[in-house]
Design a protein around this motif. Sequence first.
Motif, PDB file in Angstrom:
ATOM      1  N   MET A 213      49.772  41.829  40.687  1.00  0.00           N
ATOM      2  CA  MET A 213      48.362  41.976  41.058  1.00  0.00           C
ATOM      3  C   MET A 213      48.025  40.897  42.082  1.00  0.00           C
ATOM      4  SD  MET A 213      44.931  41.411  38.741  1.00  0.00           S
ATOM      5  CE  MET A 213      45.187  42.660  37.510  1.00  0.00           C
ATOM      6  N   ASP A 214      47.444  41.335  43.182  1.00  0.00           N
ATOM      7  CA  ASP A 214      47.042  40.420  44.251  1.00  0.00           C
ATOM      8  C   ASP A 214      45.557  40.062  44.050  1.00  0.00           C
ATOM      9  OD1 ASP A 214      47.027  39.007  46.628  1.00  0.00           O
ATOM     10  OD2 ASP A 214      47.340  40.742  47.928  1.00  0.00           O
ATOM     11  N   HIS A 215      45.090  39.013  44.668  1.00  0.00           N
ATOM     12  CA  HIS A 215      43.676  38.628  44.653  1.00  0.00           C
ATOM     13  C   HIS A 215      43.289  38.396  46.104  1.00  0.00           C
ATOM     14  CE1 HIS A 215      45.156  37.770  40.637  1.00  0.00           C
ATOM     15  NE2 HIS A 215      43.918  37.676  40.191  1.00  0.00           N
ATOM     16  N   LYS A 216      42.603  39.379  46.699  1.00  0.00           N
ATOM     17  CA  LYS A 216      42.435  39.364  48.162  1.00  0.00           C
ATOM     18  C   LYS A 216      41.255  38.552  48.665  1.00  0.00           C
ATOM     19  CE  LYS A 216      45.018  43.001  50.091  1.00  0.00           C
ATOM     20  NZ  LYS A 216      45.798  43.936  49.508  1.00  0.00           N
ATOM     21  N   ARG A 217      40.220  38.412  47.840  1.00  0.00           N
ATOM     22  CA  ARG A 217      39.019  37.724  48.351  1.00  0.00           C
ATOM     23  C   ARG A 217      39.189  36.211  48.302  1.00  0.00           C
ATOM     24  NH1 ARG A 217      34.275  40.257  48.843  1.00  0.00           N
ATOM     25  NH2 ARG A 217      34.436  42.513  48.673  1.00  0.00           N
ATOM     26  N   THR A 227      41.167  38.107  52.519  1.00  0.00           N
ATOM     27  CA  THR A 227      42.195  37.199  53.051  1.00  0.00           C
ATOM     28  C   THR A 227      43.537  37.917  52.990  1.00  0.00           C
ATOM     29  OG1 THR A 227      42.911  36.329  50.918  1.00  0.00           O
ATOM     30  CG2 THR A 227      40.977  35.281  51.912  1.00  0.00           C
ATOM     31  N   GLY A 228      44.568  37.231  53.379  1.00  0.00           N
ATOM     32  CA  GLY A 228      45.920  37.772  53.217  1.00  0.00           C
ATOM     33  C   GLY A 228      46.377  37.754  51.761  1.00  0.00           C
ATOM     34  N   GLY A 229      45.587  37.189  50.869  1.00  0.00           N
ATOM     35  CA  GLY A 229      45.959  37.086  49.439  1.00  0.00           C
ATOM     36  C   GLY A 229      45.837  35.645  48.980  1.00  0.00           C
ATOM     37  N   LEU A 270      60.236  49.169  49.498  1.00  0.00           N
ATOM     38  CA  LEU A 270      59.062  50.020  49.742  1.00  0.00           C
ATOM     39  C   LEU A 270      57.969  49.580  48.774  1.00  0.00           C
ATOM     40  CD1 LEU A 270      57.707  52.404  51.141  1.00  0.00           C
ATOM     41  CD2 LEU A 270      59.027  53.956  49.702  1.00  0.00           C
ATOM     42  N   TYR A 271      56.836  49.233  49.355  1.00  0.00           N
ATOM     43  CA  TYR A 271      55.735  48.637  48.595  1.00  0.00           C
ATOM     44  C   TYR A 271      54.665  49.704  48.373  1.00  0.00           C
ATOM     45  CZ  TYR A 271      51.437  45.664  48.462  1.00  0.00           C
ATOM     46  OH  TYR A 271      50.232  45.086  48.181  1.00  0.00           O
ATOM     47  N   PHE A 272      54.304  49.921  47.121  1.00  0.00           N
ATOM     48  CA  PHE A 272      53.241  50.870  46.793  1.00  0.00           C
ATOM     49  C   PHE A 272      52.011  50.080  46.362  1.00  0.00           C
ATOM     50  CE2 PHE A 272      57.226  53.030  46.206  1.00  0.00           C
ATOM     51  CZ  PHE A 272      57.006  54.335  46.634  1.00  0.00           C
ATOM     52  N   ILE A 284      46.981  53.693  47.593  1.00  0.00           N
ATOM     53  CA  ILE A 284      46.024  53.150  48.568  1.00  0.00           C
ATOM     54  C   ILE A 284      46.745  52.914  49.876  1.00  0.00           C
ATOM     55  CG2 ILE A 284      44.500  51.236  49.152  1.00  0.00           C
ATOM     56  CD1 ILE A 284      44.135  50.665  46.264  1.00  0.00           C
ATOM     57  N   GLU A 285      47.940  52.360  49.771  1.00  0.00           N
ATOM     58  CA  GLU A 285      48.708  52.095  50.996  1.00  0.00           C
ATOM     59  C   GLU A 285      50.180  51.949  50.670  1.00  0.00           C
ATOM     60  OE1 GLU A 285      48.500  48.260  52.774  1.00  0.00           O
ATOM     61  OE2 GLU A 285      48.321  47.228  50.864  1.00  0.00           O
ATOM     62  N   TYR A 286      50.984  52.224  51.692  1.00  0.00           N
ATOM     63  CA  TYR A 286      52.407  51.914  51.636  1.00  0.00           C
ATOM     64  C   TYR A 286      52.662  50.730  52.552  1.00  0.00           C
ATOM     65  CZ  TYR A 286      53.440  56.798  50.145  1.00  0.00           C
ATOM     66  OH  TYR A 286      53.526  58.001  49.487  1.00  0.00           O
ATOM     67  N   ASN A 287      53.547  49.832  52.165  1.00  0.00           N
ATOM     68  CA  ASN A 287      54.056  48.838  53.100  1.00  0.00           C
ATOM     69  C   ASN A 287      55.567  49.001  53.169  1.00  0.00           C
ATOM     70  OD1 ASN A 287      51.557  47.661  53.710  1.00  0.00           O
ATOM     71  ND2 ASN A 287      51.651  46.346  51.913  1.00  0.00           N
ATOM     72  N   CYS A 288      56.134  48.691  54.330  1.00  0.00           N
ATOM     73  CA  CYS A 288      57.567  48.957  54.533  1.00  0.00           C
ATOM     74  C   CYS A 288      58.393  47.710  54.240  1.00  0.00           C
ATOM     75  CB  CYS A 288      57.797  49.433  55.960  1.00  0.00           C
ATOM     76  SG  CYS A 288      57.426  48.207  57.215  1.00  0.00           S
ATOM     77  N   ARG A 289      57.866  46.814  53.379  1.00  0.00           N
ATOM     78  CA  ARG A 289      58.441  45.471  53.240  1.00  0.00           C
ATOM     79  C   ARG A 289      57.972  44.844  51.940  1.00  0.00           C
ATOM     80  NH1 ARG A 289      53.688  43.009  53.514  1.00  0.00           N
ATOM     81  NH2 ARG A 289      52.099  44.342  54.410  1.00  0.00           N
ATOM     82  N   PHE A 290      58.520  43.682  51.650  1.00  0.00           N
ATOM     83  CA  PHE A 290      58.036  42.899  50.507  1.00  0.00           C
ATOM     84  C   PHE A 290      56.583  42.491  50.761  1.00  0.00           C
ATOM     85  CE2 PHE A 290      62.605  41.955  50.062  1.00  0.00           C
ATOM     86  CZ  PHE A 290      62.765  42.089  48.692  1.00  0.00           C
ATOM     87  N   GLY A 291      55.752  42.503  49.725  1.00  0.00           N
ATOM     88  CA  GLY A 291      54.361  42.066  49.858  1.00  0.00           C
ATOM     89  C   GLY A 291      54.277  40.550  49.875  1.00  0.00           C
ATOM     90  N   ASP A 292      53.218  40.070  50.471  1.00  0.00           N
ATOM     91  CA  ASP A 292      52.961  38.632  50.518  1.00  0.00           C
ATOM     92  C   ASP A 292      51.534  38.438  50.049  1.00  0.00           C
ATOM     93  OD1 ASP A 292      52.708  35.981  51.128  1.00  0.00           O
ATOM     94  OD2 ASP A 292      53.518  36.137  53.146  1.00  0.00           O
ATOM     95  N   PRO A 293      51.238  37.796  48.953  1.00  0.00           N
ATOM     96  CA  PRO A 293      52.086  36.939  48.121  1.00  0.00           C
ATOM     97  C   PRO A 293      52.658  37.586  46.845  1.00  0.00           C
ATOM     98  CG  PRO A 293      49.763  36.432  47.688  1.00  0.00           C
ATOM     99  CD  PRO A 293      49.798  37.629  48.587  1.00  0.00           C
ATOM    100  N   GLU A 294      52.874  38.900  46.814  1.00  0.00           N
ATOM    101  CA  GLU A 294      53.484  39.497  45.611  1.00  0.00           C
ATOM    102  C   GLU A 294      54.928  39.028  45.393  1.00  0.00           C
ATOM    103  OE1 GLU A 294      51.650  41.179  47.771  1.00  0.00           O
ATOM    104  OE2 GLU A 294      50.374  42.632  46.745  1.00  0.00           O
TER     105      GLU A 294
HETATM  106  N1  GLY Z   1      49.653  41.544  49.614  1.00  0.00           N
HETATM  107  C1  GLY Z   1      49.481  42.665  50.431  1.00  0.00           C
HETATM  108  C2  GLY Z   1      50.463  42.799  51.508  1.00  0.00           C
HETATM  109  O1  GLY Z   1      51.507  42.179  51.548  1.00  0.00           O
HETATM  110  O2  GLY Z   1      50.190  43.597  52.395  1.00  0.00           O
END
Ligand code: GLY
Length: 428
Positions: A213-217, A227-229, A270-272, A284-294
């Motif tokens: 779980m990310d915390h974006k605000r 923010t970026g997280g 693959l990030y869901f 909500i979105e796909y990312n093609c990479r590791f998440g940051d800061p997940e």
């Molecule tokens: N934490 C969201 C992302 O990496 O896009």
Amino acid sequence: MNILVVGGGGREHALVMKIHESKKADKIYCVPGNGGISRYAECISDVKATDIDGVLAVAKKVSADLVVVAPDDPLVLGMVDVLNKEGFATFGPNKAAAIIEGSKVFSKDLMKKYNIPTAAYEVFTNAEDAIKYLKERNQYPAVVKADGLALGKGVIIAQNFEEAEDAVKSIMEDKIFGASGSQIVVEEFLTGFEVSVLCFTDGKTIRPMVSSMDHKRALDNDEGLNTGGMGTIAPNPYYTEEIAKECMEKIFIPTVEAMNKENRTFKGCLYFGLMLTPNGAKVIEYNCRFGDPETQVVLPLLDTDIVDIMLAIYNDKLDEVEMKWKNQSAACVVMASGGYPKQYETGLEINGLDDKGQVEGAFVYHAGTKYENEKFLTAGGRVLNVTATGNTLKEALDQSYSCVKKINFKNHHYRNDIGAKALMASDK
Ligand code: GLY
Ligand code: AMP
């Protein structure tokens, strides 16, 4: 093996430290890296992560046996294709597959075509039509997204028509996100709990990692700017086994198969980004990479050699890898520069770190630091990602916050409520 990591933030530091644990890793290099990474890998800091020719030249110079491309933009630009053509083994999708993040229009159309649950949407190529549609639809909040990469900022949630009109104009006419705003997606606002699930896949086998779980605000209670997280926790207690099963059947496998059918086989992470809505999980979105800061909370829980996993994916043999996870929790608190995500100062000395840039009891992943004259200095908005593990989420959070308190730099700020929502759901 000589392993080259492309990128220079907290996610890359977490990757470098995990690769450092691998029996297979002899020498680790990083382009461009940062102050903290430089204590574990040789950084080539004058080459940018998006510089395909520059990275190729480094890969040749250091005789890289594996190149891990972590950020979205070089993946979307096709860095992996160029490296593969020159004979380098890589981790990360090629250009054809990275479009799953590179174009929101592509990913929404993919989900529609293959019946993968997501928010209802419309695509627009001019502002006038989008504004007319929003006026007629008259449903708020409305979500307006720029098509292309926008540093994670291309999403505007409009609370009324005026905000929606402003969003459309600023994306399509004022081009606040550059060329990525030549098409937009207007979509239904989803409610529920958000979950991030990163998956390893070679296009045949898909192996979800621990959920997070990310915390974006920027501020406590999910207030302030996006923010970026600002912090993450793993596993995400809202993501139950039952939901995981549903996601595997209705979202993960169908997405991997859809990409194969489109001749865009996805290999890498693959990030869901999921919303657990009252009507089931939706993408909500796909990312093609590791998440940051997940990544910073997921990788500390991985109990399998990451280099083995990456090589297996490159060789289409992910099914042969047994993946193990620690039965623990992890928490990451982001220490940011005062003012972030707006204007902030850099070059400030960071106190409390040892000569490896660490504190005892935590992994201190550096997101924006420099190492100069044996001192760590701030060099970005998000500066440090202080991550701890524990037998319970509470233990991990307490440990992470107690380590945060050992570190200091002028005007630093962090959220005090990372994991608070998760603790409410978790019985631990
Ligand atoms: N934490 C969201 C992302 O990496 O896009
Ligand atoms: P993204 O850049 O796509 O991750 O979007 C940023 C954030 O906007 C997400 O993490 C969500 O919190 C929020 N968001 C995006 N799309 C929607 C949606 N359709 N409904 C509700 N929130 C959304």
